[in-house]
Design a protein around this motif. Structure first.
Motif, mmCIF file in Angstrom:
data_model
loop_
_atom_site.group_PDB
_atom_site.id
_atom_site.type_symbol
_atom_site.label_atom_id
_atom_site.label_comp_id
_atom_site.label_asym_id
_atom_site.label_seq_id
_atom_site.Cartn_x
_atom_site.Cartn_y
_atom_site.Cartn_z
ATOM 1 N N ARG B 30 0.686 -1.271 -0.107
ATOM 2 C CA ARG B 30 -0.186 -0.065 0.255
ATOM 3 C C ARG B 30 0.886 1.197 0.020
ATOM 4 O O ARG B 30 0.439 2.337 -0.100
ATOM 5 N N GLY B 31 1.898 1.114 0.279
ATOM 6 C CA GLY B 31 3.111 2.279 0.169
ATOM 7 C C GLY B 31 4.124 2.330 1.156
ATOM 8 O O GLY B 31 4.323 1.171 1.964
ATOM 9 N N GLU B 32 5.124 3.180 1.366
ATOM 10 C CA GLU B 32 6.087 3.262 2.329
ATOM 11 C C GLU B 32 5.669 3.263 3.666
ATOM 12 O O GLU B 32 4.452 3.716 4.011
ATOM 13 N N ARG B 33 6.260 2.651 4.619
ATOM 14 C CA ARG B 33 6.079 2.465 5.906
ATOM 15 C C ARG B 33 7.269 2.655 6.885
ATOM 16 O O ARG B 33 8.285 1.977 6.360
ATOM 17 N N THR B 34 7.188 3.120 7.817
ATOM 18 C CA THR B 34 8.262 3.172 8.788
ATOM 19 C C THR B 34 8.099 1.762 9.980
ATOM 20 O O THR B 34 7.212 1.198 9.705
ATOM 21 N N VAL B 35 9.362 1.484 10.160
ATOM 22 C CA VAL B 35 9.485 0.684 11.393
ATOM 23 C C VAL B 35 8.290 0.392 12.368
ATOM 24 O O VAL B 35 7.552 -0.351 12.447
ATOM 25 N N SER B 36 8.107 1.551 12.929
ATOM 26 C CA SER B 36 7.072 1.576 13.924
ATOM 27 C C SER B 36 5.443 1.249 13.176
ATOM 28 O O SER B 36 4.745 0.502 13.834
ATOM 29 N N GLU B 37 5.379 1.796 12.081
ATOM 30 C CA GLU B 37 4.061 1.625 11.481
ATOM 31 C C GLU B 37 3.952 0.224 10.883
ATOM 32 O O GLU B 37 2.702 -0.466 10.850
ATOM 33 N N LEU B 38 4.951 -0.373 10.546
ATOM 34 C CA LEU B 38 4.983 -1.799 10.261
ATOM 35 C C LEU B 38 4.673 -2.782 11.636
ATOM 36 O O LEU B 38 3.942 -3.758 11.305
ATOM 37 N N ALA B 39 5.221 -2.334 12.724
ATOM 38 C CA ALA B 39 5.071 -3.087 13.813
ATOM 39 C C ALA B 39 3.533 -3.028 14.478
ATOM 40 O O ALA B 39 3.363 -3.834 15.094
ATOM 41 N N GLU B 40 2.992 -1.915 13.937
ATOM 42 C CA GLU B 40 1.801 -1.660 15.031
ATOM 43 C C GLU B 40 0.756 -2.660 14.718
ATOM 44 O O GLU B 40 0.273 -2.734 16.072
ATOM 45 N N ALA B 59 16.604 -10.557 2.886
ATOM 46 C CA ALA B 59 16.162 -11.381 1.594
ATOM 47 C C ALA B 59 15.957 -10.443 0.632
ATOM 48 O O ALA B 59 15.708 -10.802 -0.602
ATOM 49 N N GLY B 60 16.203 -9.211 0.534
ATOM 50 C CA GLY B 60 16.197 -8.240 -0.524
ATOM 51 C C GLY B 60 14.755 -7.825 -0.831
ATOM 52 O O GLY B 60 14.516 -7.272 -1.835
ATOM 53 N N LEU B 61 13.677 -8.317 0.163
ATOM 54 C CA LEU B 61 12.222 -7.870 -0.255
ATOM 55 C C LEU B 61 11.904 -6.634 -0.048
ATOM 56 O O LEU B 61 11.068 -6.194 -0.517
ATOM 57 N N ILE B 62 12.844 -5.955 1.025
ATOM 58 C CA ILE B 62 12.424 -4.467 1.283
ATOM 59 C C ILE B 62 13.625 -3.494 1.406
ATOM 60 O O ILE B 62 14.816 -4.313 1.332
ATOM 61 N N ARG B 63 13.625 -2.220 0.922
ATOM 62 C CA ARG B 63 14.880 -1.424 1.321
ATOM 63 C C ARG B 63 14.458 -0.538 2.163
ATOM 64 O O ARG B 63 13.188 -0.194 2.178
ATOM 65 N N ARG B 64 15.466 0.209 2.978
ATOM 66 C CA ARG B 64 15.166 1.049 3.946
ATOM 67 C C ARG B 64 15.788 2.418 3.642
ATOM 68 O O ARG B 64 17.140 2.491 3.161
ATOM 69 N N GLN B 65 15.280 3.518 3.985
ATOM 70 C CA GLN B 65 15.979 4.865 3.638
ATOM 71 C C GLN B 65 15.718 5.712 5.193
ATOM 72 O O GLN B 65 14.785 5.867 5.650
ATOM 73 N N VAL B 66 16.849 5.893 5.716
ATOM 74 C CA VAL B 66 16.986 6.449 7.097
ATOM 75 C C VAL B 66 16.623 7.863 6.936
ATOM 76 O O VAL B 66 17.571 8.515 6.179
ATOM 77 N N LEU B 67 15.764 8.376 7.476
ATOM 78 C CA LEU B 67 15.573 9.848 7.357
ATOM 79 C C LEU B 67 15.358 10.423 9.089
ATOM 80 O O LEU B 67 14.398 10.196 9.503
ATOM 81 N N GLY B 68 16.674 10.843 9.418
ATOM 82 C CA GLY B 68 16.839 11.229 10.825
ATOM 83 C C GLY B 68 16.668 10.094 11.671
ATOM 84 O O GLY B 68 17.149 9.070 11.600
ATOM 85 N N LEU B 75 8.472 -1.630 -0.622
ATOM 86 C CA LEU B 75 8.686 -3.047 -1.228
ATOM 87 C C LEU B 75 9.728 -2.919 -2.315
ATOM 88 O O LEU B 75 9.923 -1.984 -3.169
ATOM 89 N N GLU B 76 10.445 -4.109 -2.172
ATOM 90 C CA GLU B 76 11.454 -4.475 -3.482
ATOM 91 C C GLU B 76 11.026 -5.743 -4.164
ATOM 92 O O GLU B 76 11.212 -6.856 -3.757
ATOM 93 N N PRO B 77 10.214 -5.384 -5.481
ATOM 94 C CA PRO B 77 9.615 -6.749 -5.912
ATOM 95 C C PRO B 77 10.439 -7.775 -6.700
ATOM 96 O O PRO B 77 10.008 -8.805 -6.862
ATOM 97 N N ALA B 78 11.831 -7.380 -6.887
ATOM 98 C CA ALA B 78 12.459 -8.225 -7.808
ATOM 99 C C ALA B 78 12.599 -9.677 -7.164
ATOM 100 O O ALA B 78 12.251 -10.724 -8.009
ATOM 101 N N PRO B 79 12.912 -9.911 -5.918
ATOM 102 C CA PRO B 79 13.035 -11.108 -5.524
ATOM 103 C C PRO B 79 11.723 -11.956 -5.606
ATOM 104 O O PRO B 79 11.545 -13.085 -5.595
ATOM 105 N N LEU B 80 10.523 -11.257 -5.290
ATOM 106 C CA LEU B 80 9.216 -12.041 -5.384
ATOM 107 C C LEU B 80 9.085 -12.365 -6.976
ATOM 108 O O LEU B 80 8.668 -13.504 -6.941
ATOM 109 N N ALA B 81 9.501 -11.782 -7.926
ATOM 110 C CA ALA B 81 9.332 -12.142 -9.183
ATOM 111 C C ALA B 81 10.472 -13.365 -9.288
ATOM 112 O O ALA B 81 9.782 -14.178 -10.181
#
Lengths: 120, 120
Positions: B30-40, B59-68, B75-81
């Motif tokens: 559904r879109g980008e999520r923070t760690v807290s949002e994913l855990a909620e 597993a390469g299924l997600i990538r993370r961007q650290v912002l502060g 989501l990184e769909p390639a391994p799912l493919a």
DNA sequence: TCGATAGTCAACCATGTGGTTTATTATTTT
DNA sequence: AAAATAATAAACCACATGGTTGACTATCGA
């Protein structure tokens, strides 16, 4: 996908997470195999291979028919279809990415065509 | 599929073998999520959820961007493919079985038509 | 009948998994 | 500057995993 099917994805994906078991499935795609035949390509004990086969069986990926002292195993594709269907939901994401790449390449191609120093 | 891709199926299928992680992926669809949002949504500690996220990342299924201090995951769909492609090889087996079922039903239907005591 | 064969069972071992709690780091807010 | 927040790190626990070896059961073949 029903809730019952989704919950059975745990053992299916777990069974698929081992290269030995994936090779066994690939072998079974060629036809029925006994336990010994399935174990033969691997450099591990028959007991270890037998455990792998039981994991596959527990996930519903294979069925076994006991004929005397030999056990004939055959592929049971239904759980693979469920897993395939689950992954299919995400197809939109990788095709979207490939479409974007395609669009990028087309745009690049068009740009080169307008200044046609060296066509590819 | 190349050998290198096939060997990376181990961590991918393992990551998918847990319902918590599959739900996280569905959420990320559904879109980008923070760690807290994913855990909620889960009744487990943030630390436990963080471990699941690391499994998905490994597993390469997600990538993370650290912002502060927040980490945005996507989501990184390639391994799912890749996994989808691996499973696709077996599609012939479940479609074959469905075709056989279909043929059986057609034959049954034809039989009933010839002795039409009670059409379905 | 007796030995060889197919396969499982059980015990053991090292390592991995999924969860917890406590402590720590780094950032944001007041 | 101090408190709150986002997230990781580390230690620990119970249990699962993937492998081994040794013992066992049952069937087949000479």
């Amino acid at each position: 996908m029903t809730e019952a099917q989704a919950s059975r994805l745990d053992p299916v994906f777990h069974a698929l997470s081992d290269a030995t078991r994936r090779r066994m499935l690939h072998d079974l795609a060629r036809g029925e195999r006994t336990v010994s035949e399935l174990a033969e390509p691997f450099s591990m004990s028959l007991q270890a291979a037998s455990k792998h086969i039981k994991v596959l069986e527990g996930a519903g990926l294979i069925r076994r028919q006991v004929l005397g002292r030999t056990h004939k195993c055959r592929l049971e594709p239904a759980p693979l279809a469920n897993a395939f269907q689950w992954l299919g939901f995400y197809e939109q994401f990788w095709t979207a990415r490939l479409d974007a790449l395609d669009a990028l390449l087309r745009a690049e191609d068009a740009r080169k065509s307008r200044s046609p120093r060296k066509r590819r």
